[in-house]
Structure formats: structure tokens, C-alpha cells
Motif scaffolding. Structure first.
Motif, mmCIF file in Angstrom:
data_model
loop_
_atom_site.group_PDB
_atom_site.id
_atom_site.type_symbol
_atom_site.label_atom_id
_atom_site.label_comp_id
_atom_site.label_asym_id
_atom_site.label_seq_id
_atom_site.Cartn_x
_atom_site.Cartn_y
_atom_site.Cartn_z
ATOM 1 N N VAL A 223 0.839 -1.185 0.000
ATOM 2 C CA VAL A 223 0.000 0.000 0.000
ATOM 3 C C VAL A 223 0.891 1.258 0.000
ATOM 4 O O VAL A 223 2.010 1.233 0.494
ATOM 5 C CB VAL A 223 -0.921 -0.009 1.250
ATOM 6 N N PHE A 224 0.383 2.310 -0.598
ATOM 7 C CA PHE A 224 1.052 3.608 -0.483
ATOM 8 C C PHE A 224 0.001 4.700 -0.441
ATOM 9 O O PHE A 224 -1.175 4.450 -0.742
ATOM 10 C CB PHE A 224 2.048 3.840 -1.637
ATOM 11 N N LYS A 225 0.444 5.882 -0.075
ATOM 12 C CA LYS A 225 -0.487 7.019 -0.023
ATOM 13 C C LYS A 225 -0.285 7.907 -1.246
ATOM 14 O O LYS A 225 0.839 8.065 -1.712
ATOM 15 C CB LYS A 225 -0.256 7.828 1.249
ATOM 16 N N SER A 226 -1.382 8.464 -1.680
ATOM 17 C CA SER A 226 -1.342 9.270 -2.913
ATOM 18 C C SER A 226 -0.870 10.694 -2.629
ATOM 19 O O SER A 226 -1.582 11.652 -2.909
ATOM 20 C CB SER A 226 -2.735 9.290 -3.544
ATOM 21 N N LEU A 283 0.124 16.753 -13.115
ATOM 22 C CA LEU A 283 -0.085 15.938 -11.914
ATOM 23 C C LEU A 283 1.247 15.300 -11.543
ATOM 24 O O LEU A 283 1.947 14.741 -12.396
ATOM 25 C CB LEU A 283 -1.114 14.834 -12.201
ATOM 26 N N SER A 284 1.595 15.418 -10.300
ATOM 27 C CA SER A 284 2.852 14.839 -9.828
ATOM 28 C C SER A 284 2.542 14.021 -8.569
ATOM 29 O O SER A 284 2.024 14.558 -7.594
ATOM 30 C CB SER A 284 3.817 15.989 -9.524
ATOM 31 N N ILE A 285 2.812 12.735 -8.632
ATOM 32 C CA ILE A 285 2.571 11.911 -7.434
ATOM 33 C C ILE A 285 3.876 11.265 -6.960
ATOM 34 O O ILE A 285 4.697 10.810 -7.754
ATOM 35 C CB ILE A 285 1.500 10.821 -7.647
ATOM 36 N N ILE A 286 4.030 11.285 -5.660
ATOM 37 C CA ILE A 286 5.181 10.637 -5.024
ATOM 38 C C ILE A 286 4.604 9.729 -3.944
ATOM 39 O O ILE A 286 4.132 10.217 -2.909
ATOM 40 C CB ILE A 286 6.133 11.679 -4.389
ATOM 41 N N PRO A 287 4.575 8.413 -4.186
ATOM 42 C CA PRO A 287 3.951 7.535 -3.193
ATOM 43 C C PRO A 287 4.605 7.672 -1.828
ATOM 44 O O PRO A 287 5.830 7.552 -1.709
ATOM 45 C CB PRO A 287 4.154 6.131 -3.779
#
Lengths: 332, 243
Positions: A223-226, A283-287
Motif C-alpha cells: 500500500v502507499f499514499k497518494s 499531476l505529480s505523485i510521489i507515493p
């Protein structure tokens, strides 16, 4: 005179007795039966609603949940049931056939310490009672390194008043708290996010809303957070940043991600009231806020369709009025 | 007379103390710390939002990694973006539904109110299923309704307005209810566990919800050939927060 005094005393004594009797009966009736007004109410709560645990194989951790019975007294029981993601909004689909029982492959991983010693064992909860539930989690040394998802269920079977045989259903309730269990030897599991969708309208009206749709997927085993943001760069004016809500994206699932304003989850949309020109949104996501970001850019053109239409309408109306005035003058 | 009042008041207060329930409020536990990170090296602090109201202090680096290897676990409770750990709660009025004596061809309805508070969770869902159709000792049952012209199932609502349509079903209205309950004439029957039907969602919301309230209306209509008796079943409501 004396006789009158005696009579008055007797009357007072009688009133006294009556008053006392009335008060006694009222008190007993009020406190004995008034609460029956609340009868047939069922109320459960659990805290915390979610626990995220990372643990090494062969280690153990003890977790405590607080449950309450805010309704009628009844028999409670605790279960642990695996779940998978249902849909893209973070809902759980309970796998009740594989509930953690003696036959479950996870039977040795979970044990309940209090208030009972086995899952499913019933214990009495009076109305208004709060109870702590303590469980021990101890995955074996050979546990495969990946995530495992469970829901701790608190079930309550309320008492039915004696001699009461309803014609109709009797409702039972249960409430859950989710356990996200990550088995990792080093505590640094690899996260595999991907942007399943980042979209915005290609062309919009200047008075419209620039709304984004974000769906993040998890190809990995953990699992990771958005954690992430949307940066909006317009042709004119200042840049804007929208923060994504850091929601859990469990393995092998996709989740729709809203934005965050304080503690409230909101739709991801630009706060600009009037939009004109080209808007480049990234959009830039870093888990979990670690590692390299994954990015995707979309472009939106905002054109003042409604403003132009309004101007044309005004001009046309003006022209018609002028024309009718001219015609009026000529005829007179 | 005064002494009598004093004694009476004493009895009243004593009974009040003995019988009135303690103020057990779900909110009472809000005083607990915010989003708990029992071991602060779980992942990292980078990217964790710091709103005006709160900030999560986390430790990143070798020391934290060392902590994990020595304790063997790390835990965090609650939701990262919610300031307090608010309990997830579900309540329902009238858990005992008693239609009493039924008249053939005249439908009876009763209601319960469902309330969900998912303040600490991202969202929630409530599902329902029945153990069996309404049954009486001896095996006879009141069938689950199929609505007018067989127009509904356990997962799709349909119109049930005819007095000649028999069975048992429910309608939902209020917050977060399935969209197929278009109005009060739309009904479904409960998912029947004895027929391996899957629990159906009766309330759900993807966002944080506080005191989301819905009304469930149970409806029953029996035909003239329905044997008399006391028909019962159990309906299980399951409320789960989002992960």
C-alpha cells in the motif's frame, strides 16, 4: 381546640404520606420504565477506524481497539475477515468465506487477548458500555513479504425483550475497522504506483470550471499514499497548486483521488473564477512522499464562448432596436 | 411535610444516580492524540501535508531505520489528513420490526432510521442481507418481493404499488442511498444469505461523512393463501469504513 389541632396534624400526616407515596411511585416508574423509550435502538462504534501496520516476519505487535455499545444490551463478538478493494472509492469487499478461524491460513497470525480468548466467542455488552479489544498480530517467520488486508468486525446481537415474538425481521449490526498489514524485512518496501487517469476538459468556457479526474493505480505488493499535487500554469496570471488527498491505494487496485482542503476532501478543480488562454496542468505523485515523482500533463484551452455570445446578443439586440427606431422615424 | 420531601428527593436522586446511564459518547475519545505514528520512521515525512491546523512530525533516516529493525514493527492509526481519530459509528432505531397482525392484500410498512458517522474515515458503506426469507416454524415463508411485474431483485429496485403484489421488501430514502430507489414506490428485496446472494449496499459515500441519515422502509403484503403464524428472519447490517 385540641381536637382541631389533632385533626390538622392527622390531615398533614395523611398528605405527607400521600406525597411520599406519590414521589416514590413516580421515581420508580420514571427511572424503571422511562429508559424503555430508547428500547430497540442499536448503536455501535469502533476506534480507530483504520490501523496501518508494518511488521517483520516472525515479530509480533499488540493492537487495541475501543468499541462501544450505544444501544440496547446484547451479545458481542469479534471477527477478523480478509478484504479486497471494491470499486475505486476505498470500499472494502469482505471475504467472509475466509474469515480468520482455526482453519484459516492466517489463524496463527492473529489472536485475541481481551475481552475473550477466541474470535467469534460471545461476550456481553450492556447499553452504553465501552470495551477495549486487544489483539496480537504475529506473522510467522516464513510469511511472504507483501501486504495483507483485513477488517476487524465487531458484531452485536441485541437482546430481545422476553416473551416478545415479532412478526417481521430482527436487525443485527456489525461495524468494522480496517487493518492494512505490510510484511517487510527491511521496512522499506518498493512501491509501484501508476497514473491510471489524469484528465481535464480539452476546451472549456471561460466561465466554466476546470475540473480534474484523477485515478491512481497500484501495481505493487504494498500500500502507499497518494501524496502529490496538481500544478496549474496558465498563459496569463499566476500558477495554482492543488494538493491531492493522501489516500491509501492498496495493491492491485485503482483509486479515485480527490483533493484536500484542510481536512475536507474536495473535488480537484481550479479556483480561478475566469479562465482565459491555455492551462497546462501537471499531476505529480510521489507515493508516501518518497522516491521519484510520476508526472502527467494535460492541456486545456479556455475560450470566452459565453462572454462572446453575450456580446453578440447585446449587439444584435442593439441593432434590432436601432433598426426599429429608424423604421419608426421613416414611417412618421 | 418537609422531611417527606427531603426523603423523596433523596430517593429520586439515588435512583437517578443508579439508573441513568453514564455519558458514554463516541466523541469522548476524541481527546486521543492525532494521527498516531507509533514509530515515526514508517515511510517518511516528505510530502505529508502540513495544513494550518496540524503537522505530522516524522523522523527520516538511519536512526528511524534502526528503530524498525530493533522493534520489528511500525504502526499508524487513523487517517493522515484528519486531525483527530474520530470513531466510526453506526446506529439504527427499531431493530425489532413487528408488523403485528397482517391483513391480506393490505400492505403494511414500518421504518428504521440508519445513522452513520465516518468522521475519521475517508468514506463508508453499509450493506445488508437477510438470513432467510421471513419464515415461521414449520417452514412456510413469506416470499421476497419481486415487485410489480417481477420488476425488482436484491440489487435493483422496482416499483411495488399493486395490492396484488405480495412479499417482503424495503425502500431506502435519505443520505447516501442507492440511486435506484427513485421514490417511495421503489423497492428491492434483501439479499438472501440462504440463497448465497451477495450483501447489497444500502448506504455509501466516498467522502468524509458526519451523521449521514437514511430511512429504511420495510414493506410486507400477504395473500389470502398465506398460512397464519409468526414469521421471522434476521437482517444483518454491516458498516465498514473506507481504507
Amino acid at each position: 381546640m385540641i381536637k382541631n389541632k389533632k385533626q390538622t396534624k392527622t390531615i398533614i400526616w395523611e398528605i405527607d404520606k400521600l406525597l411520599f407515596g406519590f414521589c416514590l411511585v413516580f421515581s420508580i416508574l420514571y427511572f424503571g420504565f422511562a429508559q424503555k423509550v430508547h428500547a430497540q435502538t442499536l448503536g455501535l462504534s469502533i476506534s480507530p477506524p483504520i490501523d496501518e501496520i508494518m511488521i517483520m516476519p516472525g515479530k509480533e505487535v499488540t493492537r487495541t481497539f475501543t468499541i462501544t455499545n450505544d444501544g440496547e444490551s446484547g451479545m458481542a463478538s469479534i471477527y477478523i475477515v480478509p478484504f479486497r478493494a471494491q470499486g475505486e472509492n476505498g470500499n472494502v469487499a469482505l471475504d467472509e468465506k475466509n474469515a480468520v478461524t482455526g482453519l484459516s491460513p492466517f489463524a496463527s497470525w492473529f489472536s485475541i487477548i481481551s475481552p475473550v480468548t477466541s474470535f467469534g466467542e460471545k461476550f456481553y455488552m450492556t447499553g452504553g458500555q465501552t470495551q477495549t479489544v486487544t489483539i496480537k498480530i504475529s506473522p510467522g517467520v516464513n510469511a511472504v513479504e507483501r501486504d495483507y488486508y483485513f477488517t476487524l468486525l465487531y458484531e452485536l446481537d441485541n437482546d430481545i425483550p422476553g416473551g416478545f415474538t415479532p412478526i417481521g425481521p430482527t436487525n443485527q449490526a456489525r461495524i468494522g475497522a480496517n487493518l492494512l498489514l505490510s510484511i517487510s524485512k527491511d521496512g522499506k518496501p518498493v512501491k509501484n504506483p501508476y497514473i491510471a487517469e489524469f484528465s481535464a476538459p480539452k476546451v472549456i468556457d471561460s466561465l466554466g470550471s476546470l475540473i480534474y479526474k484523477i485515478r491512481i493505480g497500484n501495481n505493487g505488493s504494498y500500500v502507499f499514499k497518494s501524496n502529490g499535487k496538481i500544478t496549474i500554469k496558465p498563459t496569463f496570471g499566476t500558477s495554482e497548486t492543488l494538493n491531492l488527498a493522501p489516500l491509501n491505494i492498496i495493491s492491485d487496485s485503482i483509486r479515485s483521488i480527490p483533493c484536500l482542503s484542510g481536512e475536507e476532501m474536495i473535488s480537484c478543480q481550479s479556483n480561478h473564477k475566469v479562465l482565459i488562454g491555455i492551462y497546462k496542468s501537471t499531476l505529480s505523485i510521489i507515493p508516501d512522499g518518497e522516491g521519484d515523482p510520476q508526472t502527467k500533463t494535460v492541456t486545456t484551452v479556455a475560450f470566452p464562448f459565453s462572454i462572446l455570445f453575450g456580446l453578440i446578443l447585446v449587439a444584435a439586440t442593439y441593432k434590432i432596436i436601432r433598426k426599429s427606431q429608424k423604421t419608426g422615424k421613416e414611417s412618421s | 411535610m418537609r422531611s417527606s420531601l427531603v426523603i423523596c428527593l433523596s430517593i429520586f436522586l439515588t435512583l437517578a444516580g443508579l439508573t441513568l446511564p453514564e455519558v458514554v459518547s463516541a466523541q469522548a475519545k476524541i481527546i486521543s492524540p492525532n494521527y498516531i505514528i507509533q514509530m515515526p520512521n514508517f515511510n517518511s515525512g516528505a510530502g505529508i501535508p502540513a495544513s494550518s491546523g496540524y503537522r505530522l512530525d516524522t523522523t527520516i533516516g538511519q536512526t528511524a531505520a534502526g528503530l524498525y529493525s530493533s522493534s520489528g514493527y511500525a504502526v499508524r492509526s487513523g487517517f493522515q489528513y484528519i486531525h483527530s481519530i474520530i470513531p466510526f459509528s453506526f446506529s439504527m432505531s427499531n431493530f425489532l420490526i413487528n408488523f403485528g397482525t397482517l391483513t391480506t392484500g393490505i400492505p403494511s410498512t414500518l421504518t428504521s432510521t440508519l445513522i452513520v458517522s465516518a468522521g475519521g474515515a475517508g468514506g463508508y458503506k453499509v450493506t445488508a442481507r437477510e438470513s432467510t426469507a421471513l419464515q415461521k416454524t414449520g417452514g412456510q415463508s413469506i416470499p421476497d418481493t419481486l415487485c410489480d411485474a417481477l420488476g425488482c431483485t436484491e440489487s435493483a429496485a422496482g416499483v411495488w404499488s399493486l395490492a396484488t403484489t405480495y412479499g417482503f421488501g424495503y425502500n431506502m430514502s435519505g443520505n447516501d442511498v442507492p440511486s435506484d430507489f427513485i421514490n417511495s414506490t421503489y423497492y428491492r428485496h434483501f439479499a438472501n444469505a440462504s440463497q448465497s446472494q451477495t450483501d447489497q449496499i444500502v448506504m455509501s459515500n466516498a467522502n468524509v461523512g458526519r451523521t449521514r441519515t437514511a430511512t429504511i422502509t420495510y414493506k410486507i403484503n400477504v395473500s389470502a393463501v398465506q398460512p397464519a403464524g409468526s414469521y421471522q428472519n434476521k437482517i444483518l447490517f454491516t458498516a465498514t469504513p473506507s481504507f
